[in-house]
Design a protein around this motif. Structure first.
Motif, PDB file in Angstrom:
ATOM      1  N   GLU A  89      38.201  39.566  19.646  1.00 15.99           N
ATOM      2  CA  GLU A  89      36.883  38.917  19.672  1.00 15.99           C
ATOM      3  C   GLU A  89      36.215  39.050  21.039  1.00 15.99           C
ATOM      4  O   GLU A  89      34.989  39.037  21.140  1.00 15.99           O
ATOM      5  N   TYR A  90      37.029  39.123  22.094  1.00 16.87           N
ATOM      6  CA  TYR A  90      36.521  39.134  23.469  1.00 16.87           C
ATOM      7  C   TYR A  90      37.249  40.206  24.268  1.00 16.87           C
ATOM      8  O   TYR A  90      38.414  40.528  23.992  1.00 16.87           O
ATOM      9  N   ILE A  91      36.565  40.728  25.280  1.00 18.97           N
ATOM     10  CA  ILE A  91      37.262  41.492  26.322  1.00 18.97           C
ATOM     11  C   ILE A  91      36.835  40.943  27.676  1.00 18.97           C
ATOM     12  O   ILE A  91      35.741  40.377  27.823  1.00 18.97           O
ATOM     13  N   VAL A  92      37.708  41.098  28.669  1.00 22.47           N
ATOM     14  CA  VAL A  92      37.369  40.824  30.063  1.00 22.47           C
ATOM     15  C   VAL A  92      37.701  42.077  30.858  1.00 22.47           C
ATOM     16  O   VAL A  92      38.852  42.507  30.885  1.00 22.47           O
ATOM     17  N   LEU A  93      36.684  42.658  31.457  1.00 25.64           N
ATOM     18  CA  LEU A  93      36.873  43.874  32.250  1.00 25.64           C
ATOM     19  C   LEU A  93      37.221  43.479  33.677  1.00 25.64           C
ATOM     20  O   LEU A  93      36.392  42.934  34.406  1.00 25.64           O
ATOM     21  N   CYS A  94      38.467  43.739  34.060  1.00 23.33           N
ATOM     22  CA  CYS A  94      38.976  43.431  35.406  1.00 23.33           C
ATOM     23  C   CYS A  94      39.499  44.725  36.027  1.00 23.33           C
ATOM     24  O   CYS A  94      40.570  44.744  36.639  1.00 23.33           O
ATOM     25  N   ALA A  95      38.757  45.793  35.843  1.00 31.02           N
ATOM     26  CA  ALA A  95      39.239  47.122  36.218  1.00 31.02           C
ATOM     27  C   ALA A  95      38.801  47.541  37.608  1.00 31.02           C
ATOM     28  O   ALA A  95      38.842  48.733  37.942  1.00 31.02           O
ATOM     29  N   GLY A  96      38.355  46.584  38.436  1.00 31.34           N
ATOM     30  CA  GLY A  96      38.036  46.902  39.820  1.00 31.34           C
ATOM     31  C   GLY A  96      37.055  48.046  39.945  1.00 31.34           C
ATOM     32  O   GLY A  96      35.989  48.054  39.323  1.00 31.34           O
ATOM     33  N   MET A  97      37.433  49.062  40.728  1.00 38.01           N
ATOM     34  CA  MET A  97      36.491  50.143  41.035  1.00 38.01           C
ATOM     35  C   MET A  97      36.175  51.030  39.837  1.00 38.01           C
ATOM     36  O   MET A  97      35.215  51.802  39.868  1.00 38.01           O
TER      37      MET A  97
ATOM     38  N   LYS B  75      27.701  40.920  23.508  1.00 37.43           N
ATOM     39  CA  LYS B  75      28.219  39.567  23.382  1.00 37.43           C
ATOM     40  C   LYS B  75      29.748  39.574  23.451  1.00 37.43           C
ATOM     41  O   LYS B  75      30.399  40.457  22.889  1.00 37.43           O
ATOM     42  N   ASN B  76      30.294  38.629  24.178  1.00 37.19           N
ATOM     43  CA  ASN B  76      31.747  38.449  24.359  1.00 37.19           C
ATOM     44  C   ASN B  76      32.394  39.547  25.219  1.00 37.19           C
ATOM     45  O   ASN B  76      33.610  39.699  25.215  1.00 37.19           O
ATOM     46  N   PHE B  77      31.567  40.302  25.956  1.00 35.07           N
ATOM     47  CA  PHE B  77      32.056  41.272  26.936  1.00 35.07           C
ATOM     48  C   PHE B  77      31.890  40.608  28.310  1.00 35.07           C
ATOM     49  O   PHE B  77      30.782  40.487  28.823  1.00 35.07           O
ATOM     50  N   TYR B  78      33.020  40.171  28.876  1.00 35.26           N
ATOM     51  CA  TYR B  78      33.008  39.466  30.158  1.00 35.26           C
ATOM     52  C   TYR B  78      33.551  40.375  31.256  1.00 35.26           C
ATOM     53  O   TYR B  78      34.277  41.341  30.985  1.00 35.26           O
ATOM     54  N   VAL B  79      33.203  40.036  32.496  1.00 31.22           N
ATOM     55  CA  VAL B  79      33.714  40.784  33.641  1.00 31.22           C
ATOM     56  C   VAL B  79      34.269  39.832  34.694  1.00 31.22           C
ATOM     57  O   VAL B  79      33.846  38.673  34.798  1.00 31.22           O
ATOM     58  N   CYS B  80      35.218  40.345  35.450  1.00 36.16           N
ATOM     59  CA  CYS B  80      35.773  39.626  36.601  1.00 36.16           C
ATOM     60  C   CYS B  80      36.184  40.701  37.600  1.00 36.16           C
ATOM     61  O   CYS B  80      37.320  41.186  37.588  1.00 36.16           O
ATOM     62  N   CYS B  81      35.231  41.088  38.454  1.00 38.47           N
ATOM     63  CA  CYS B  81      35.470  42.211  39.368  1.00 38.47           C
ATOM     64  C   CYS B  81      34.470  42.131  40.515  1.00 38.47           C
ATOM     65  O   CYS B  81      33.747  41.151  40.656  1.00 38.47           O
ATOM     66  N   GLY B  82      34.438  43.164  41.351  1.00 43.97           N
ATOM     67  CA  GLY B  82      33.452  43.231  42.430  1.00 43.97           C
ATOM     68  C   GLY B  82      33.732  42.255  43.559  1.00 43.97           C
ATOM     69  O   GLY B  82      32.830  41.565  44.030  1.00 43.97           O
ATOM     70  N   PHE B  83      34.962  42.238  44.062  1.00 40.14           N
ATOM     71  CA  PHE B  83      35.342  41.227  45.056  1.00 40.14           C
ATOM     72  C   PHE B  83      35.133  41.666  46.501  1.00 40.14           C
ATOM     73  O   PHE B  83      35.479  40.941  47.425  1.00 40.14           O
ATOM     74  N   ASN B  84      34.588  42.847  46.702  1.00 39.09           N
ATOM     75  CA  ASN B  84      34.175  43.264  48.041  1.00 39.09           C
ATOM     76  C   ASN B  84      35.296  43.139  49.068  1.00 39.09           C
ATOM     77  O   ASN B  84      35.119  42.575  50.143  1.00 39.09           O
ATOM     78  N   SER B  85      36.462  43.639  48.679  1.00 37.61           N
ATOM     79  CA  SER B  85      37.620  43.713  49.572  1.00 37.61           C
ATOM     80  C   SER B  85      38.245  42.352  49.875  1.00 37.61           C
ATOM     81  O   SER B  85      39.080  42.248  50.765  1.00 37.61           O
ATOM     82  N   ILE B  86      37.861  41.324  49.132  1.00 37.03           N
ATOM     83  CA  ILE B  86      38.472  40.004  49.347  1.00 37.03           C
ATOM     84  C   ILE B  86      39.027  39.501  48.015  1.00 37.03           C
ATOM     85  O   ILE B  86      38.944  38.326  47.665  1.00 37.03           O
ATOM     86  N   GLY B  87      39.603  40.429  47.252  1.00 40.44           N
ATOM     87  CA  GLY B  87      40.099  40.111  45.918  1.00 40.44           C
ATOM     88  C   GLY B  87      41.336  39.236  45.898  1.00 40.44           C
ATOM     89  O   GLY B  87      41.502  38.414  44.999  1.00 40.44           O
ATOM     90  N   ILE B  88      42.215  39.394  46.885  1.00 40.62           N
ATOM     91  CA  ILE B  88      43.443  38.588  46.885  1.00 40.62           C
ATOM     92  C   ILE B  88      43.081  37.120  47.104  1.00 40.62           C
ATOM     93  O   ILE B  88      43.587  36.231  46.413  1.00 40.62           O
ATOM     94  N   GLY B  89      42.188  36.871  48.039  1.00 41.53           N
ATOM     95  CA  GLY B  89      41.802  35.493  48.317  1.00 41.53           C
ATOM     96  C   GLY B  89      40.901  34.882  47.266  1.00 41.53           C
ATOM     97  O   GLY B  89      40.748  33.653  47.215  1.00 41.53           O
ATOM     98  N   SER B  90      40.303  35.702  46.400  1.00 40.06           N
ATOM     99  CA  SER B  90      39.302  35.195  45.457  1.00 40.06           C
ATOM    100  C   SER B  90      39.768  35.176  44.006  1.00 40.06           C
ATOM    101  O   SER B  90      39.277  34.372  43.209  1.00 40.06           O
ATOM    102  N   SER B  91      40.684  36.047  43.635  1.00 42.12           N
ATOM    103  CA  SER B  91      40.975  36.261  42.217  1.00 42.12           C
ATOM    104  C   SER B  91      41.640  35.071  41.534  1.00 42.12           C
ATOM    105  O   SER B  91      41.445  34.867  40.330  1.00 42.12           O
ATOM    106  N   GLY B  92      42.431  34.319  42.267  1.00 38.77           N
ATOM    107  CA  GLY B  92      43.073  33.155  41.646  1.00 38.77           C
ATOM    108  C   GLY B  92      42.049  32.184  41.090  1.00 38.77           C
ATOM    109  O   GLY B  92      42.133  31.742  39.933  1.00 38.77           O
ATOM    110  N   GLY B  93      41.031  31.875  41.893  1.00 41.21           N
ATOM    111  CA  GLY B  93      39.977  30.960  41.454  1.00 41.21           C
ATOM    112  C   GLY B  93      38.974  31.620  40.528  1.00 41.21           C
ATOM    113  O   GLY B  93      38.451  30.982  39.610  1.00 41.21           O
ATOM    114  N   ALA B  94      38.693  32.917  40.738  1.00 42.88           N
ATOM    115  CA  ALA B  94      37.725  33.619  39.887  1.00 42.88           C
ATOM    116  C   ALA B  94      38.248  33.754  38.463  1.00 42.88           C
ATOM    117  O   ALA B  94      37.490  33.585  37.493  1.00 42.88           O
TER     118      ALA B  94
END
Length: 809
Positions: A199-207, A340-359
């Protein structure tokens, strides 16, 4: 080996830290989750990350997410029972210039809204905490003891173990071949191992995210640059606990790395990765680039200047690899406009380790609820448009945004790359009139005008060099007549036999299906949060034009289209029409002389619209005014605009017409206590606390989104409310410079925060809009700027025309 399931609730694409975090948080909320990774976990860019984890961001939204990351990483050891590698060594950010010190003091002040433990340190304290560094040129620093560092591979694999324990199926060596959709809705993913219906995807494929999105018809604006660091040999007598370290004035960062030192730079002029093809190879796993000798020389010079012992150490590893960046250095989160139902979680601008837990947590909560109750607009992927992800735009822009991570974060700062995307029909004419342009939704729009010297921003945390221009523009608009370009306003046409019914469902106010009627309203989410702030004009029966703020194009289009229940014709006409605003006490007289006797109060009352034919062109006029003066918005077919503009300019000489920019517009609307979507109102706010209950109509027959929640809120006490304040005894512009997100205190307790501010030249006051706790007495309140407190005065009414007599006359 885990077998590929045939179906799941959600498929997460990408096995870096963002994907593993998102999968964990979805599964923790009971969602059947599958994560697919084209190679092995961390093989994209996670594996080579520096692993620095800091909570303080440049905005409240980023700070909140990073604070949640640290909380998650601290809990992870309890969840898995394993060593996660995360240790709280603290972070030090140093200032070597007066301006940087001011920036840090503002960040520390903002952080009080989140109860972050931050200490301002001097050069002596810095040397105590960070003894290996030179401290001679240091003015101050911020020490954040709760920050830390981690080994990215170990931390990510711990999160993956926690995700598996929650039921997530992780499939490695599973290459995405196609995103499956029916219409504009997700149906599944096709991989080299088979198809998963979901039903949903989350694109977390970085670059890779931009090109994966592009293949599915989805805009995801990011692109990788080359990022560079080096690792020394063992550093003898290195302190056992050494904070991570940032020296932004020299672009340098450093951390202890298994008894060695890792040092890198965020250089001001970055270098695109994969420049020839503009495409990240699908098989680029654990990949590196040949190191540019220019960067080696630069890094050695900067590192040795700050940490002298570096010049005596051998370098074990020079590393150059890709990191992806976005057009504004902020994350890309949330549901895409196109599917619809296509979500993203990416684009962390080189601060992905510090941000991904909360994102990952934020995106999971967004998906489960179907909307967000947090103010995440500045991180929402829908803040951008299609052109932002074109290779031409994004490759040039990201060469600047990498360096902006460590450059000064000035107020009102304008980006310099990828400009002149959209020019107004009379751009050259406005330039000749002295316009200083800023970019808004791709448009070059006037920010202020100066005919004395070349209008260029001179950035400051105090007095702004455009103040004198804005003062003239504000006073002349209030006393005479001002010209404002409003072309970037978003314009949607909705028509058909069900159009009115659907607008009644989408909008909280009662929309009139009567030609010429215009309605101010909000669109809400099911929780009562404000998703859109707009006007709706009935051009003729069952034909409506929706006008929204410039940055709301993709966001509002998505909200409207996904909530339509019946067939209507929807057309985005934003680029088909220009919009000119003519405001001021002489606007009626001016327009009458120019276009005819249409503008009397009887013929053309407030909040009405009509077509007037002029120069063989049908032009829509509507009597509304965001500056709070008598005035009209004029919507002109784009190819006829210049003809109308020349008429206005010619007659304008007789009337001493003032050309005004966006800074003046912002000042004037604040004087009238008119709200700005994205600052004063977001999905985090409801109409009651925002003072917009007058735009909610419970009497209309049609149900509307958010109605049930608002009915429950109606008779309950508010938790907070939006008020207009001015500073007591502070009547000079820029002293202090008020912006937004400054905490408000009663005694020593935080009771509110500002949302937008400016200096009123017409009323000689420093003014701000702020949310404050509803239960408190509004006397003896203080606002904090750069660590100093200033007494506030409650403005019970708008400064300008409290009864709107002038605007409606």
């Amino acid at each position: 080996m885990t077998l590929l399931p045939h179906e799941a609730k959600v498929v997460v694409i990408g096995g870096g830290i963002a994907g593993c975090s998102t999968a964990y948080h979805l599964a923790s909320n009971g969602w059947d989750t599958v994560l697919i990774e084209r190679d092995v976990l961390t093989s994209g860019t996670t594996w080579h990350a520096a692993g620095m984890v800091t909570q303080l961001g440049t905005t409240p939204q980023i700070t909140k997410i990073r604070k949640n990351s640290v909380k998650f990483y601290n809990n992870l050891k309890k969840i898995t029972g394993l060593d996660t590698s995360f240790k709280q060594t603290g972070t030090i950010n140093i200032a070597t210039t007066r301006s940087r010190h001011q920036e840090f003091m503002r960040q520390k002040t903002m952080s009080k809204l989140f109860n972050l433990d931050i200490e301002v340190i001097n050069k002596k304290k810095f040397k105590t905490i960070y003894p290996i560094a030179n401290n001679k040129d240091i003015l101050s620093g911020l020490f954040i003891p709760g920050d830390g560092q981690a080994d990215p591979e170990i931390l990510t694999k711990n999160i993956s173990i926690a995700a598996k324990n929650r039921g997530v199926k992780i499939i490695e060596k599973c290459k995405l071949e196609k995103i499956l959709k029916r219409g504009n809705q997700i149906r599944g993913v096709k991989t080299n191992l088979g198809t998963i219906n979901c039903e949903y995807i989350v694109l977390c494929a970085g670059m890779w995210s931009r090109q994966i999105g592009e293949a599915a018809g989805v805009s995801i604006p990011l692109y990788p640059n080359e990022h560079f660091y080096m690792i020394t040999e063992d550093y003898k007598n290195l302190p056992k606990v050494l904070p991570t370290f940032r020296d932004p004035d020299t672009y340098l960062y450093a951390r202890e790395y298994h008894g060695k030192m890792m040092l890198g730079i965020f250089e001001p002029n970055a270098k695109n990765a994969f420049k020839k093809t503009g495409k990240v190879p699908n098989n680029f796993s654990f990949g590196e680039f040949k190191v540019d000798k220019k960067y080696i020389k630069m890094l050695h010079q900067l590192a040795a200047k700050r940490i002298p012992a570096i010049k005596d150490l051998s370098i074990e590893k020079y590393f150059s690899g890709p990191e992806s960046f976005t057009p504004d250095s902020n994350f890309l989160l949330g549901e895409t406009e196109e599917i619809k139902n296509f979500y993203v979680c990416c684009g962390f601008n080189s601060i992905g380790i510090g941000s991904s837990g909360g994102a990952g947590k934020a995106v999971a909560e967004w998906m489960i609820k179907g909307h967000t109750n947090q103010d995440l607009l500045s991180l929402d992927v829908k803040r951008f448009e299609k052109f932002n992800s074109s290779l031409k735009f994004i490759k040039e822009r990201t060469t600047e945004t990498l360096g902006n991570l460590f450059k000064m974060h000035w107020p009102y700062k304008q980006l310099e790359t990828s400009r002149n995307i959209k020019l107004l029909p009379y751009h050259k004419e406005l330039k000749n009139l002295g316009a200083c342009f800023g970019q808004m939704a791709g448009y070059e729009r006037p920010m202020w005008f100066s005919n004395k010297k070349k209008p260029i921003y001179e950035y400051s945390f105090g007095y702004q060099n455009w103040y004198q221009s804005a003062k003239k523009e504000c006073i002349n608009t209030r006393k005479n007549l001002g010209f404002f370009d409003l072309t970037p306003f978003v314009k949607f046409d909705l028509s058909g036999k069900h159009a009115h019914e659907q607008l009644q469902y989408l909008c909280a106010n009662n929309i009139k299906n009567i030609e010429g009627k215009t309605t101010y309203t909000q669109m809400l989410n099911p929780s009562g949060g404000i998703e859109a702030d707009l006007t709706v004009s009935c051009l003729k029966k069952n034909y409506f034009r929706i006008i929204c703020p410039a940055l709301a194009r993709s966001h509002n289009k998505s909200h409207i289209l996904k909530n339509l229940k019946k067939s209507v014709k929807f057309e985005d006409v934003t680029d088909k029409y220009s919009c000119i605003g003519l405001f001021g006490p002489n606007s009626r007289k001016f327009l009458t002389e120019l276009f005819g006797n249409y503008f009397s109060n009887e013929t053309f009352p407030f909040s009405r619209g009509m077509y007037i034919r002029t120069s063989n062109t049908k032009v829509w006029f509507q009597r509304l005014s965001f500056v709070g003066e008598l005035g009209w918005e004029i919507y002109i077919p784009i190819n006829k605009t210049k003809i109308i503009f020349e008429k206005i300019r010619k007659l304008g000489k007789k009337y001493k017409l003032t050309y005004a920019g966006m800074h003046a517009l912002d000042i004037l609307r604040l004087e009238k206590k008119f709200l700005h979507w994205g600052h004063d109102i977001t999905s985090e706010n409801n109409p009651y606390e925002s003072g917009l209950s007058f735009a909610v109509n419970f009497k209309k027959k049609k149900n509307f989104i958010g109605k049930k929640t608002l009915e429950k809120m109606k008779n309950k006490p508010l938790s907070k409310r939006l008020e207009l304040f001015s500073l007591k005894k502070r009547f000079k512009p820029g002293k202090p410079l008020l912006l937004h997100d400054e905490p408000i205190f009663k005694k020593n307790k935080i009771v509110g925060y500002t949302t937008s501010s400016n200096f009123s030249f017409c009323y000689n006051k420093n003014i701000c809009l702020a949310y404050v706790k509803n239960e408190i007495n509004l006397k003896n309140l203080y606002l904090e700027v750069e660590g100093k407190r200033y007494a506030l005065y409650l403005e019970k009414d708008p400064l300008h025309d409290p009864t709107s007599r002038l605007m409606r006359n």
